[in-house]
Write a protein that holds these residues in place. Structure first.
Motif, mmCIF file in Angstrom:
data_model
loop_
_atom_site.group_PDB
_atom_site.id
_atom_site.type_symbol
_atom_site.label_atom_id
_atom_site.label_comp_id
_atom_site.label_asym_id
_atom_site.label_seq_id
_atom_site.Cartn_x
_atom_site.Cartn_y
_atom_site.Cartn_z
ATOM 1 N N UNK A 148 0.828 -1.209 0.000
ATOM 2 C CA UNK A 148 0.000 0.000 0.000
ATOM 3 C C UNK A 148 0.867 1.266 0.000
ATOM 4 N N UNK A 149 0.427 2.248 -0.774
ATOM 5 C CA UNK A 149 1.212 3.495 -0.842
ATOM 6 C C UNK A 149 1.041 4.313 0.432
ATOM 7 N N UNK A 150 2.053 5.120 0.754
ATOM 8 C CA UNK A 150 1.989 5.905 1.991
ATOM 9 C C UNK A 150 1.216 7.200 1.777
ATOM 10 N N UNK A 151 0.634 7.670 2.881
ATOM 11 C CA UNK A 151 -0.208 8.872 2.811
ATOM 12 C C UNK A 151 0.635 10.153 2.738
ATOM 13 N N UNK A 152 0.217 11.029 1.836
ATOM 14 C CA UNK A 152 0.887 12.321 1.669
ATOM 15 C C UNK A 152 -0.035 13.428 2.187
ATOM 16 N N UNK A 157 1.698 20.975 9.887
ATOM 17 C CA UNK A 157 2.561 19.839 10.244
ATOM 18 C C UNK A 157 2.003 19.131 11.476
ATOM 19 N N UNK A 158 1.455 19.927 12.381
ATOM 20 C CA UNK A 158 0.902 19.366 13.624
ATOM 21 C C UNK A 158 -0.345 18.526 13.333
ATOM 22 N N UNK A 159 -1.194 19.049 12.448
ATOM 23 C CA UNK A 159 -2.490 18.396 12.212
ATOM 24 C C UNK A 159 -2.407 17.263 11.189
ATOM 25 N N UNK A 160 -1.404 17.301 10.314
ATOM 26 C CA UNK A 160 -1.307 16.310 9.230
ATOM 27 C C UNK A 160 -1.078 14.902 9.759
ATOM 28 N N UNK A 173 -0.060 12.424 7.576
ATOM 29 C CA UNK A 173 0.662 11.720 6.521
ATOM 30 C C UNK A 173 2.006 11.129 6.956
ATOM 31 N N UNK A 174 2.562 10.308 6.055
ATOM 32 C CA UNK A 174 3.912 9.765 6.277
ATOM 33 C C UNK A 174 4.935 10.756 5.759
ATOM 34 N N UNK A 175 4.472 11.653 4.912
ATOM 35 C CA UNK A 175 5.326 12.754 4.468
ATOM 36 C C UNK A 175 4.435 13.955 4.204
ATOM 37 N N UNK A 176 5.055 15.145 4.183
ATOM 38 C CA UNK A 176 4.293 16.398 4.066
ATOM 39 C C UNK A 176 4.851 17.237 2.920
ATOM 40 N N UNK A 223 9.057 18.932 0.253
ATOM 41 C CA UNK A 223 8.493 17.740 0.898
ATOM 42 C C UNK A 223 9.393 17.369 2.054
ATOM 43 N N UNK A 224 8.783 17.041 3.189
ATOM 44 C CA UNK A 224 9.591 16.539 4.304
ATOM 45 C C UNK A 224 8.960 15.268 4.856
#
Ligand code: UDP
Ligand code: MG
Length: 318
Positions: free
Chosen positions: A1-5, A82-85, A87-90, A159-160
């Protein structure tokens, strides 16, 4: 499965852009089959930005939003995202589509290859005026020499990885400069180049004075080297002062003392200027320390979209 962005979009008075930005970004993510969430952070907007975010979130569950209690600035909006996300990356991008969303796909693929930070670099500075380009160029030259990182053509479009986001969020400082922090933290990073597109709707939020303020705040928040300037000015004044004393004394001894007030006035004005400049630089640092020690929150959230509220409650229960 792909990771969440998680795509974080700071938005200040962007009512004309929310719908189009959400649609464009989601279409691209769908086409590439990248699982994503769109997090609009309305930075105390005075127009209907937040209402448009709520509308979009009702249309598509992947869209979420936050509204600040007032305008806290783009840095605060980035941190809130960043706090609310989840995802596995932002990815952080502007709401006016000046950061081409297609580049996000490239960034995501590089992240999948193992890069923790993918820096978006401007190929050129778009349709900015000649004067603005020169000012921005000078600011980045000064900043690069002060920080030791080559910051020319950098932007907030990057992207981080979530571990990097966590580190940035854990930093106790109030006055952050996200663009430089992503260099400062290190990690495996690479760059992608993009053309700055034209703003979609509305106007840019930066006046000349706000840019100068932004430049000074960020230089002060990132480097203490300007304080060395004060020391250097002091040392130079001392050297010239001693030389001047010897010169004047010898002339007095031989009976040819310097005459008139002109010399005195010039010296006073020059020294006065140097002292005030030194005090000003020191004052800027004291002001920065004052802001830091107050430890006020970096932002205050006033509203959250329904889905966002539910998630926050679930998190609190866990
Ligand atoms: N922005 C923000 N808070 C502010 C000013 C701007 O969140 O106080 C957002 C704005 O909505 C946009 C991004 O930051 O999404 C960049 O702003 P803008 O397009 O005005 O700046 P520029 O493109 O000139 O860097
Ligand atoms: Mg813009």
């Amino acid at each position: 499965m792909k990771s969440l962005l998680s795509i974080i979009i700071p938005s200040y008075n962007e009512e004309g852009n929310i719908h189009n930005t959400a649609k464009t970004v989601l279409e691209i993510m769908d086409a590439e089959k990248i699982p994503c969430e769109l997090l609009f952070v309305s930075d105390g907007s005075k127009d209907a930005t937040y209402a448009h975010i709520v509308e979009e979130s009702q249309k598509d569950a992947r869209v979420r939003g936050i509204e600040f209690s007032r305008n806290f600035g783009k840095e605060a909006a980035i941190l809130a995202g960043l706090e609310a996300g989840k995802g596995d990356c932002f990815v952080i991008m502007d709401c006016d589509l000046q950061h081409p969303p297609q580049t996000i796909v490239e960034m995501y693929k590089l992240w999948q290859q193992g890069y923790d930070i993918v820096e978006g670099m401007k190929k050129d500075r778009g349709d900015e005026s000649f004067f603005y380009k020169k000012c921005a160029g000078a600011f980045y030259k000064i900043l690069s020499s002060l920080t030791g990182f080559d910051m020319e053509n950098t932007s907030d479009f990057k992207l981080i990885d979530k571990k990097v986001a966590k580190i940035i969020l854990e930093m106790p400082e109030r006055q952050t400069f996200f663009r430089a922090l992503s260099f400062w933290v290190g990690f495996k990073s690479c760059q992608v180049y993009y053309e700055v597109a034209e703003r979609q709707n509305g106007q840019g939020k930066w006046s000349f004075t706000s840019l100068v303020k932004y430049a000074i705040t960020n230089i002060i928040s990132f480097s203490s080297k300007p304080l060395n300037v004060v020391t250097i000015i002091g040392a130079l004044s001392l050297v010239f002062g001693i030389a001047g004393c010897i010169y004047t004394f010898i002339y007095w001894l031989v009976g040819r003392a310097v005459e008139g007030f002109t010399t005195v006035i010039l010296l006073l004005l020059m020294l006065g200027g140097c002292i005030l400049l030194g005090l000003g630089i020191i004052g800027q640092y004291i002001a920065a320390i004052y802001q830091e020690v107050k430890c006020r929150p970096r932002y205050i959230v006033q509203y959250k979209t329904e889905d966002e509220k539910k998630r926050a409650e679930d998190d609190a229960e866990e």
